[in-house]
Motif scaffolding. Structure first.
Motif, PDB file in Angstrom:
ATOM      1  N   LYS A  60      46.224  29.846  29.369  1.00  0.00           N
ATOM      2  CA  LYS A  60      46.339  31.303  29.378  1.00  0.00           C
ATOM      3  C   LYS A  60      44.976  31.967  29.228  1.00  0.00           C
ATOM      4  N   ASN A  61      44.162  31.471  28.315  1.00  0.00           N
ATOM      5  CA  ASN A  61      42.842  32.069  28.081  1.00  0.00           C
ATOM      6  C   ASN A  61      41.955  31.963  29.320  1.00  0.00           C
ATOM      7  N   LYS A  62      41.986  30.790  29.962  1.00  0.00           N
ATOM      8  CA  LYS A  62      41.160  30.606  31.156  1.00  0.00           C
ATOM      9  C   LYS A  62      41.669  31.475  32.307  1.00  0.00           C
ATOM     10  N   ALA A  63      42.993  31.577  32.440  1.00  0.00           N
ATOM     11  CA  ALA A  63      43.578  32.414  33.500  1.00  0.00           C
ATOM     12  C   ALA A  63      43.237  33.885  33.277  1.00  0.00           C
TER      13      ALA A  63
ATOM     14  N   GLN B  80      40.285  38.781  34.888  1.00  0.00           N
ATOM     15  CA  GLN B  80      39.312  39.833  34.605  1.00  0.00           C
ATOM     16  C   GLN B  80      38.193  39.824  35.624  1.00  0.00           C
ATOM     17  N   ASN B  81      37.793  38.641  36.030  1.00  0.00           N
ATOM     18  CA  ASN B  81      36.651  38.491  36.937  1.00  0.00           C
ATOM     19  C   ASN B  81      36.989  38.866  38.367  1.00  0.00           C
ATOM     20  N   ILE B  82      38.133  38.398  38.863  1.00  0.00           N
ATOM     21  CA  ILE B  82      38.423  38.571  40.290  1.00  0.00           C
ATOM     22  C   ILE B  82      39.355  39.754  40.581  1.00  0.00           C
TER      23      ILE B  82
ATOM     24  N   GLU C 277      39.142  48.146  38.146  1.00  0.00           N
ATOM     25  CA  GLU C 277      38.763  49.233  37.244  1.00  0.00           C
ATOM     26  C   GLU C 277      37.448  49.874  37.649  1.00  0.00           C
ATOM     27  N   GLU C 278      36.527  49.060  38.163  1.00  0.00           N
ATOM     28  CA  GLU C 278      35.244  49.608  38.603  1.00  0.00           C
ATOM     29  C   GLU C 278      35.425  50.555  39.774  1.00  0.00           C
ATOM     30  N   PHE C 279      36.368  50.209  40.656  1.00  0.00           N
ATOM     31  CA  PHE C 279      36.559  51.044  41.840  1.00  0.00           C
ATOM     32  C   PHE C 279      37.524  52.204  41.577  1.00  0.00           C
TER      33      PHE C 279
ATOM     34  N   VAL D 274      50.018  42.908  35.494  1.00  0.00           N
ATOM     35  CA  VAL D 274      50.056  41.538  35.998  1.00  0.00           C
ATOM     36  C   VAL D 274      51.460  41.017  35.759  1.00  0.00           C
ATOM     37  N   ILE D 275      52.140  40.552  36.827  1.00  0.00           N
ATOM     38  CA  ILE D 275      53.549  40.201  36.668  1.00  0.00           C
ATOM     39  C   ILE D 275      53.891  38.857  37.301  1.00  0.00           C
ATOM     40  N   SER D 276      54.976  38.286  36.797  1.00  0.00           N
ATOM     41  CA  SER D 276      55.633  37.138  37.419  1.00  0.00           C
ATOM     42  C   SER D 276      57.125  37.390  37.342  1.00  0.00           C
TER      43      SER D 276
END
Length: 562
Positions: free
Chosen positions: A251-254, A259-261, A267-269, A278-280
């Motif tokens: 979970k932490n790595k995901a 956040q990165n991709i 948010e920047e745009f 974020v959903i499943s």
């Protein structure tokens, strides 16, 4: 201002929180029919209303004889009208536009969020005809879907179609025809992939600069479960690590990759004013859908009429907490806020008063109930007898109640598992008694006993329906499923805990002049205390055998043995 029977007016109060950092507004509703009755009965020249700590005085002028006649005639023969009927008249359906490319998971999202089985989206009709088509499900008639394909690279036509559609809906005067929300869907890209294409960036720019108006837009990042699967496969071998450790690391790595991709570039745009979720749609991630639903409802509440926000809560079939909140909002609008003193119930049969409360609560939960079992005479009688059974039964220990708290909810799953077997009909352990005749023929009167019973009925019915939500799983309701929910609730200690909490409130209540505000606060407190979250609901459902495929049965119940 001239007041007329059947109309309402609102006082809008603005205030600031915490040193003026946040400004809020609140509408306080007034009902001329109630004002007329009090005015005509007392011949006072003012009407006083308390809202929280605010004392509001409405000065009146006019012929008191005429007002008394209007007050008498307006309430004598007219039927009590459910508040949800008025909300449905203004906004009968929650209208949503879902935008996304083929394969991003729109169909699964809609089906799970609104509790329907058949796919509603369609890509067979080109261009404008597709987005203008209203998709309405027979399983859930409280929402209407508009579907649009995503913004393909180099394609400008669909962006213009969506923009024109939103503009047309903005210009419609009736709330029911306006667009209430937009879900802009993307599949979470793999590392190195690009989230925003040119057309999408342009659409978000239109929203950011105000061209699209106040229509709530939520960015939906789909297939979170697939990101977790990919991430787990990339983890280095963790010898001796348990499942919980691996799950936490995954979970932490995901989250870092998200956040990165996704989230960072978005948010920047788009800026902070365009929310994202974020959903499943997998059962084990139902809480992600609940977050999306709450985010959408909150945006609708901020930017559109309150009826649209209530209808969003009614239409969704994911978050039971929102159902409870919507019931509270509907109740506060008229009937719950004045249980102890309202002239609305004056000279009415108790059964009629209970019925209007019953209809409002059932309407908010919006089960797939084509046979109207939840509005039937049999179910209403079952609820009345159940409240009486709990009242005359042994009283729970208040100190133990406080100690156990919400953990009691989990016991319902075990009780259901024991009761839900296919071998025998469900027996609801409630006594027949004579209370039904009393409730049916008594006239409503202001007293502590009546107030306690009405409070009990509201809270017990709400929590029974929450229990039914565990059983039904958005399937067509059967009498067997309803009886299972009632029997499970009665067998658990929750019902007695609820009754004890209301009794404790009643013992502390000394002045009926404060009863309205205190009763409403107690109803809200108890209902929210036993509210089951989406994550808890998924865990509990995993422990309950499926009952939807079992044969239905009659309402017949065995009375409890004396």
């Amino acid at each position: 201002m001239k007041l007329s029977v059947g109309e309402t007016f609102h006082l809008r109060v603005g205030y600031k929180r915490w040193f003026g950092l946040k400004h809020d507004e609140e509408d306080i509703a007034f009902e001329p029919e109630e004002i007329f009755r009090i005015y005509g009965a007392s011949e006072r020249q003012e009407y006083i209303k308390f809202h929280k700590k605010i004392r509001i005085v409405v000065e009146l002028s006019g012929n008191t004889t005429e007002v008394a006649q209007v007050a008498s005639s307006s309430g004598k023969n007219s039927e009590l009208q459910p508040t949800t009927d008025e909300i449905s008249r203004i906004c009968p359906r929650f209208r949503i536009l879902v935008i996304g490319k083929t394969g991003v998971g729109k169909s699964s999202l809609i089906n799970q969020a609104f509790g329907v089985e058949k796919t509603l989206t369609s890509h067979e009709m080109p261009g404008k005809a597709e987005i203008d088509t209203e998709f309405i499900s027979q399983q859930n008639g409280r929402f209407v879907l508009h579907d649009s394909k995503g913004f393909e690279p180099g394609e400008v036509d669909n962006l213009q179609i969506v923009r024109d559609f939103i503009q047309r809906r903005r210009n419609m005067s009736a709330l029911e025809h306006q667009l209430h929300a937009v879900w802009l869907c993307f599949e979470i890209p793999r590392a190195g992939g690009r989230l925003l294409e040119t057309g999408t960036e342009e659409f978000l720019s239109l929203k950011r600069d105000g061209t699209l108006g106040n229509i709530p837009v939520v960015v939906v990042l789909t297939k979170y479960d697939m990101l977790l699967d990919r991430t787990e496969r990339t983890l280095d071998a963790l010898v001796g690590s348990n499942d919980e450790t691996i799950k936490e690391l995954t979970k932490n790595k995901a989250e870092a990759e998200l956040q990165n991709i996704c989230i960072g570039p978005l948010e920047e745009f788009a800026g902070p004013d365009i929310p994202h979720a974020v959903i499943s749609t997998e059962e084990c991630h139902k809480e992600t859908l609940a977050r999306l639903i709450r985010m959408t409802e909150n945006s609708v509440r901020q930017h559109l009429a309150p009826e649209a926000a209530v209808m969003a809560s009614i239409a969704q079939r994911v978050d039971t907490g929102l159902k409870i909140n919507a019931s509270i909002e509907v109740g506060k609008t008229k009937y719950w806020k004045a249980l102890a003193s309202s002239t609305t119930f004056k000279n009415r049969k108790t059964w009629d008063c209970l019925n209007v409360l019953h209809i409002d609560i059932v309407a908010v939960w919006n089960f797939y109930d084509p046979h109207h079992y939840l509005r039937s005479q049999e179910f209403r009688e079952m609820m009345v007898k159940m409240v009486d059974t709990l009242e005359v039964g042994p009283t729970a220990d208040p100190s133990r109640t406080v100690a156990i708290g919400l953990s009691m909810v989990g016991t319902i799953a075990g009780i259901m598992a024991a009761l839900a077997g296919p071998a025998a009909p469900i027996v609801v352990p409630i006594a027949a008694g004579v209370v039904l005749a009393v409730w049916a023929h008594d006239v409503y009167q202001i007293s502590h006993a009546v107030l306690q019973r009405f409070m009990s009925y509201i809270v017990h019915l709400t929590l029974v329906l929450q229990t039914l939500y565990l059983v039904s799983e958005n399937q067509e309701l059967t009498r067997r499923a309803i009886k299972l929910a009632v029997a499970s609730y009665l067998e658990s200690e929750m019902g007695r805990e609820v009754h004890t909490r209301i009794q404790e409130y009643d013992r502390k209540l000394t002045l009926l002049t404060r009863a309205d505000r205190d009763a409403l606060d107690k109803i809200i407190e108890v209902m929210q205390f036993y509210s089951i979250s989406a994550a808890q609901m998924s865990d509990l459902r995993a422990k309950i055998p499926a009952v939807g495929s079992l044969p239905d049965e009659s309402w017949d119940m065995e009375p409890a043995k004396s």
